[in-house]
Design an enzyme around this catalytic site. Structure first.
Site, PDB file in Angstrom:
ATOM      1  CG  ASP A 125      -2.637   3.203   3.197  1.00  0.00           C
ATOM      2  OD1 ASP A 125      -3.491   2.438   2.713  1.00  0.00           O
ATOM      3  OD2 ASP A 125      -1.921   2.894   4.179  1.00  0.00           O
ATOM      4  CG  ASN A 171      -1.911  -1.186   1.144  1.00  0.00           C
ATOM      5  OD1 ASN A 171      -2.114  -1.771   0.078  1.00  0.00           O
ATOM      6  ND2 ASN A 171      -2.458  -1.569   2.276  1.00  0.00           N
ATOM      7  CG  HIS A 181       3.922  -1.696  -4.673  1.00  0.00           C
ATOM      8  ND1 HIS A 181       2.747  -2.432  -4.597  1.00  0.00           N
ATOM      9  CD2 HIS A 181       4.869  -2.533  -5.148  1.00  0.00           C
ATOM     10  CE1 HIS A 181       2.997  -3.666  -5.032  1.00  0.00           C
ATOM     11  NE2 HIS A 181       4.280  -3.757  -5.364  1.00  0.00           N
TER      12      HIS A 181
HETATM   13  C1  BV8 Z   1       8.373  -5.126 -11.671  1.00  0.00           C
HETATM   14  C2  BV8 Z   1       1.822   1.719  -6.593  1.00  0.00           C
HETATM   15  C3  BV8 Z   1      10.503  -5.603 -12.510  1.00  0.00           C
HETATM   16  C4  BV8 Z   1       1.166   2.632  -7.567  1.00  0.00           C
HETATM   17  C5  BV8 Z   1       1.428  -0.543  -7.433  1.00  0.00           C
HETATM   18  C6  BV8 Z   1       5.188  -6.086 -18.113  1.00  0.00           C
HETATM   19  C7  BV8 Z   1       6.184  -5.139 -17.926  1.00  0.00           C
HETATM   20  C8  BV8 Z   1       6.739  -4.907 -16.685  1.00  0.00           C
HETATM   21  C9  BV8 Z   1       6.303  -5.614 -15.586  1.00  0.00           C
HETATM   22  C10 BV8 Z   1       5.299  -6.523 -15.788  1.00  0.00           C
HETATM   23  C11 BV8 Z   1       4.746  -6.794 -17.021  1.00  0.00           C
HETATM   24  N1  BV8 Z   1       3.779  -7.747 -16.873  1.00  0.00           N
HETATM   25  C12 BV8 Z   1       3.718  -8.110 -15.569  1.00  0.00           C
HETATM   26  C13 BV8 Z   1       4.632  -7.370 -14.916  1.00  0.00           C
HETATM   27  C14 BV8 Z   1       4.886  -7.381 -13.552  1.00  0.00           C
HETATM   28  C15 BV8 Z   1       3.971  -6.313 -12.934  1.00  0.00           C
HETATM   29  C16 BV8 Z   1       2.712  -7.014 -12.504  1.00  0.00           C
HETATM   30  O1  BV8 Z   1       2.736  -7.749 -11.551  1.00  0.00           O
HETATM   31  N2  BV8 Z   1       1.598  -6.805 -13.240  1.00  0.00           N
HETATM   32  C17 BV8 Z   1       0.384  -7.512 -12.891  1.00  0.00           C
HETATM   33  C18 BV8 Z   1      -0.808  -6.575 -12.989  1.00  0.00           C
HETATM   34  C19 BV8 Z   1       0.269  -8.726 -13.778  1.00  0.00           C
HETATM   35  N3  BV8 Z   1       4.712  -5.795 -11.808  1.00  0.00           N
HETATM   36  C20 BV8 Z   1       5.458  -4.695 -11.945  1.00  0.00           C
HETATM   37  O2  BV8 Z   1       5.501  -3.992 -12.931  1.00  0.00           O
HETATM   38  C21 BV8 Z   1       6.306  -4.379 -10.713  1.00  0.00           C
HETATM   39  N4  BV8 Z   1       7.654  -4.153 -11.107  1.00  0.00           N
HETATM   40  O3  BV8 Z   1       7.953  -6.215 -11.977  1.00  0.00           O
HETATM   41  O4  BV8 Z   1       9.678  -4.721 -11.837  1.00  0.00           O
HETATM   42  C22 BV8 Z   1      10.414  -5.243 -13.968  1.00  0.00           C
HETATM   43  C23 BV8 Z   1      10.732  -3.955 -14.340  1.00  0.00           C
HETATM   44  C24 BV8 Z   1      10.691  -3.647 -15.693  1.00  0.00           C
HETATM   45  C25 BV8 Z   1      10.307  -4.603 -16.635  1.00  0.00           C
HETATM   46  C26 BV8 Z   1       9.941  -5.893 -16.210  1.00  0.00           C
HETATM   47  C27 BV8 Z   1       9.988  -6.198 -14.871  1.00  0.00           C
HETATM   48  C28 BV8 Z   1       5.792  -3.120 -10.046  1.00  0.00           C
HETATM   49  C29 BV8 Z   1       4.415  -3.381  -9.466  1.00  0.00           C
HETATM   50  C30 BV8 Z   1       4.004  -2.200  -8.580  1.00  0.00           C
HETATM   51  C31 BV8 Z   1       2.841  -1.479  -9.197  1.00  0.00           C
HETATM   52  N5  BV8 Z   1       2.405  -0.420  -8.283  1.00  0.00           N
HETATM   53  N6  BV8 Z   1       1.117   0.437  -6.569  1.00  0.00           N
HETATM   54  C32 BV8 Z   1      -0.182   3.081  -7.113  1.00  0.00           C
HETATM   55  O5  BV8 Z   1      -0.668   2.655  -6.042  1.00  0.00           O
HETATM   56  O6  BV8 Z   1      -0.774   3.925  -7.837  1.00  0.00           O
HETATM   57  S1  BV8 Z   1       0.588  -1.995  -7.375  1.00  0.00           S
HETATM   58  C33 BV8 Z   1      -0.967  -1.788  -6.746  1.00  0.00           C
HETATM   59  O7  BV8 Z   1      -1.523  -3.100  -6.740  1.00  0.00           O
HETATM   60  C34 BV8 Z   1      -1.079  -1.328  -5.307  1.00  0.00           C
HETATM   61  O8  BV8 Z   1       0.154  -1.160  -4.662  1.00  0.00           O
HETATM   62  C35 BV8 Z   1      -1.818  -2.490  -4.644  1.00  0.00           C
HETATM   63  O9  BV8 Z   1      -1.560  -2.626  -3.323  1.00  0.00           O
HETATM   64  C36 BV8 Z   1      -1.239  -3.575  -5.446  1.00  0.00           C
HETATM   65  C37 BV8 Z   1      -1.719  -4.943  -5.335  1.00  0.00           C
HETATM   66  O10 BV8 Z   1      -3.107  -4.920  -5.375  1.00  0.00           O
HETATM   67  P1  BV8 Z   1      -3.844  -5.382  -4.024  1.00  0.00           P
HETATM   68  O11 BV8 Z   1      -3.193  -4.688  -2.886  1.00  0.00           O
HETATM   69  O12 BV8 Z   1      -3.874  -6.839  -3.994  1.00  0.00           O
HETATM   70  O13 BV8 Z   1      -5.249  -4.725  -4.200  1.00  0.00           O
HETATM   71  P2  BV8 Z   1      -6.479  -5.325  -5.000  1.00  0.00           P
HETATM   72  O14 BV8 Z   1      -7.463  -4.218  -5.141  1.00  0.00           O
HETATM   73  O15 BV8 Z   1      -6.002  -6.077  -6.205  1.00  0.00           O
HETATM   74  O16 BV8 Z   1      -7.076  -6.441  -4.014  1.00  0.00           O
HETATM   75  C38 BV8 Z   1      -7.629  -6.063  -2.764  1.00  0.00           C
HETATM   76  C39 BV8 Z   1      -7.875  -7.341  -2.011  1.00  0.00           C
HETATM   77  O17 BV8 Z   1      -8.379  -6.996  -0.733  1.00  0.00           O
HETATM   78  C40 BV8 Z   1      -8.905  -8.260  -2.664  1.00  0.00           C
HETATM   79  O18 BV8 Z   1      -8.434  -9.591  -2.617  1.00  0.00           O
HETATM   80  C41 BV8 Z   1     -10.139  -8.124  -1.757  1.00  0.00           C
HETATM   81  O19 BV8 Z   1     -10.862  -9.334  -1.667  1.00  0.00           O
HETATM   82  C42 BV8 Z   1      -9.482  -7.825  -0.430  1.00  0.00           C
HETATM   83  N7  BV8 Z   1     -10.306  -7.079   0.515  1.00  0.00           N
HETATM   84  C43 BV8 Z   1     -11.276  -6.171   0.248  1.00  0.00           C
HETATM   85  N8  BV8 Z   1     -11.771  -5.692   1.424  1.00  0.00           N
HETATM   86  C44 BV8 Z   1     -11.073  -6.304   2.424  1.00  0.00           C
HETATM   87  C45 BV8 Z   1     -10.149  -7.183   1.853  1.00  0.00           C
HETATM   88  N9  BV8 Z   1      -9.302  -7.931   2.587  1.00  0.00           N
HETATM   89  C46 BV8 Z   1      -9.386  -7.812   3.932  1.00  0.00           C
HETATM   90  N10 BV8 Z   1     -10.254  -6.994   4.558  1.00  0.00           N
HETATM   91  C47 BV8 Z   1     -11.108  -6.229   3.838  1.00  0.00           C
HETATM   92  N11 BV8 Z   1     -11.987  -5.421   4.457  1.00  0.00           N
END
Ligand code: BV8
Length: 243
Positions: free
Chosen positions: A103, A101, A118
Site C-alpha cells: 500500500d 506492504n 514487495h
Molecule cells: C524469494 C506482495 C528468492 C504480494 C508478498 C518456495 C519457492 C520460492 C520461495 C520460497 C519457497 N518457500 C519459501 C520461500 C520463500 C518465500 C516465503 O518466505 N514463503 C513463506 C510463506 C514461507 N518468499 C518468497 O518467495 C520471496 N522471494 O524468496 O525469492 C527465490 C526466488 C525463487 C525461488 C526461490 C527463492 C518473495 C516473498 C514476497 C511475497 N509477496 N506481498 C501481495 O501483497 O499480494 S508477501 C506478503 O506477506 C505481504 O507483503 C505481507 O506484508 C507479507 C508478510 O506478511 P506480514 O506483513 O507479516 O502480514 P501478516 O498478515 O502475516 O501479519 C500481520 C502481523 O501484524 C501479525 O503479526 C499481527 O499480529 C500484526 N498486527 C495486526 N494488527 C496490528 C498488528 N501489528 C501492529 N499493529 C496492529 N494494529
C-alpha cells in the site's frame, strides 16, 4: 489511551539518531486494510491470499488475480494513514522505512524514505516488456476482470508486486540491508515474520549489534530474535514512542 512506553524501549531509543522501521501488514491494520493473513472478506473469503499472490495463480486465472489486486487497490484508496504512519512521517529526517506492504500509506502520511520490498499495488507493469502501465481505478471490482494490455507490446499488464517464488527487487533489498545494519535501533512493526527474505532482516540487524524492538499485539516468529517485544499496536505504540 496512550500506552506507557516500557523503560527498556525508552532506554534503547532515547539517544537514537538514525532509526530504521521494518513494517508489515499490521502497520496498516488500524487504517482498515486487512492484514495479509487475516481472513479475507466479501468476494475473496474463499480464496487464500498466499495462493493468489503467485505466478501460478496468474498463469491459471489472470482475470481472477487481476480483479483481486483491483479490489485491494480500491480498499487502500479508501483508507487513510493511521496515527502510526503519521508519527513516523513526523520524524522523517531520522527514519528509514523498509516496508513489506504494497500500500502507499507511508507515503500518503508524508514519509519520504520508504523502500518497498514487495512492490506496490499502484505500480502495474507489462508482464512481458515491463513498461509501467496507467490503470484506471475500478469502482465496483468484480470477481474477474481481464487485465489491460500493454500499449507497447499488447501483452497483459500485471500487478507491480513481488509474488511468492519471485525475487525481490535488488535496489530496495540492498537499501534494506544497509538500513538495518547502519541504524541505531530497528523497530519491527506489524509483521508475523514468516515471509523471507524480509523476515531475516531483524537477525541481520542483531548481527550488526543493532538494538531490535518489536511492536505487535501478539508474539510472532521474530519475538525471540528481538531485544524487546512490546505488546501494543502500531497506531498506539508509535505515537507514544515518538512523542
Ligand atoms: C524469494 C506482495 C528468492 C504480494 C508478498 C518456495 C519457492 C520460492 C520461495 C520460497 C519457497 N518457500 C519459501 C520461500 C520463500 C518465500 C516465503 O518466505 N514463503 C513463506 C510463506 C514461507 N518468499 C518468497 O518467495 C520471496 N522471494 O524468496 O525469492 C527465490 C526466488 C525463487 C525461488 C526461490 C527463492 C518473495 C516473498 C514476497 C511475497 N509477496 N506481498 C501481495 O501483497 O499480494 S508477501 C506478503 O506477506 C505481504 O507483503 C505481507 O506484508 C507479507 C508478510 O506478511 P506480514 O506483513 O507479516 O502480514 P501478516 O498478515 O502475516 O501479519 C500481520 C502481523 O501484524 C501479525 O503479526 C499481527 O499480529 C500484526 N498486527 C495486526 N494488527 C496490528 C498488528 N501489528 C501492529 N499493529 C496492529 N494494529
Amino acid at each position: 489511551m496512550i500506552p506507557d512506553v516500557p523503560p527498556e524501549i525508552t532506554d534503547a531509543t532515547r539517544t537514537a539518531k538514525n532509526v530504521t522501521v521494518l513494517t508489515g501488514a499490521g502497520m496498516s491494520a488500524e487504517s482498515g486494510v486487512p492484514t495479509f493473513r487475516d481472513a479475507q472478506t466479501g468476494l475473496w473469503q474463499r480464496y487464500d491470499a498466499a495462493a493468489l499472490a503467485t505466478p501460478d495463480a496468474w498463469a491459471a486465472d489472470a482475470d481472477l488475480v487481476w480483479a483481486w489486486y483491483q479490489w485491494r487497490a480500491e480498499l487502500v484508496r479508501a483508507a487513510k494513514p493511521n496515527a502510526g504512519h503519521i508519527a513516523l512521517a513526523g520524524c522523517d529526517a531520522n527514519v528509514r522505512i523498509i516496508t513489506q506492504n504494497v500500500d502507499d500509506l507511508h507515503e500518503r502520511a508524508g514519509s519520504t524514505n520508504v523502500e518497498h520490498l514487495h512492490g506496490s499495488l499502484f505500480a502495474p507493469r507489462c508482464s512481458e516488456c515491463g513498461k509501467p502501465a496507467e490503470v484506471d481505478p475500478v469502482s465496483e471490482p468484480t470477481e474477474r476482470i481481464p487485465p489491460p494490455s500493454c500499449t507497447d507490446c499488447a501483452s497483459p499488464v500485471r500487478p507491480g508486486v513481488v509474488w511468492f517464488g519471485e525475487s525481490l527487487p535488488e535496489a530496495p533489498w540492498l537499501a534494506a540491508i544497509d538500513a538495518v545494519e547502519s541504524c541505531d535501533v530497528l523497530l519491527v512493526v506489524g509483521t508475523s515474520g514468516v515471509v523471507y527474505p524480509a523476515a531475516g532482516l531483524p537477525s541481520v540487524a542483531r548481527g550488526a549489534g543493532v538494538n531490535v524492538i518489536e511492536i505487535n499485539p501478539v508474539a510472532t516468529e521474530l519475538t525471540d530474535q528481538v531485544d524487546f517485544s512490546w505488546r501494543t499496536t502500531a497506531a498506539l505504540g508509535l505515537p507514544a514512542l515518538i512523542a
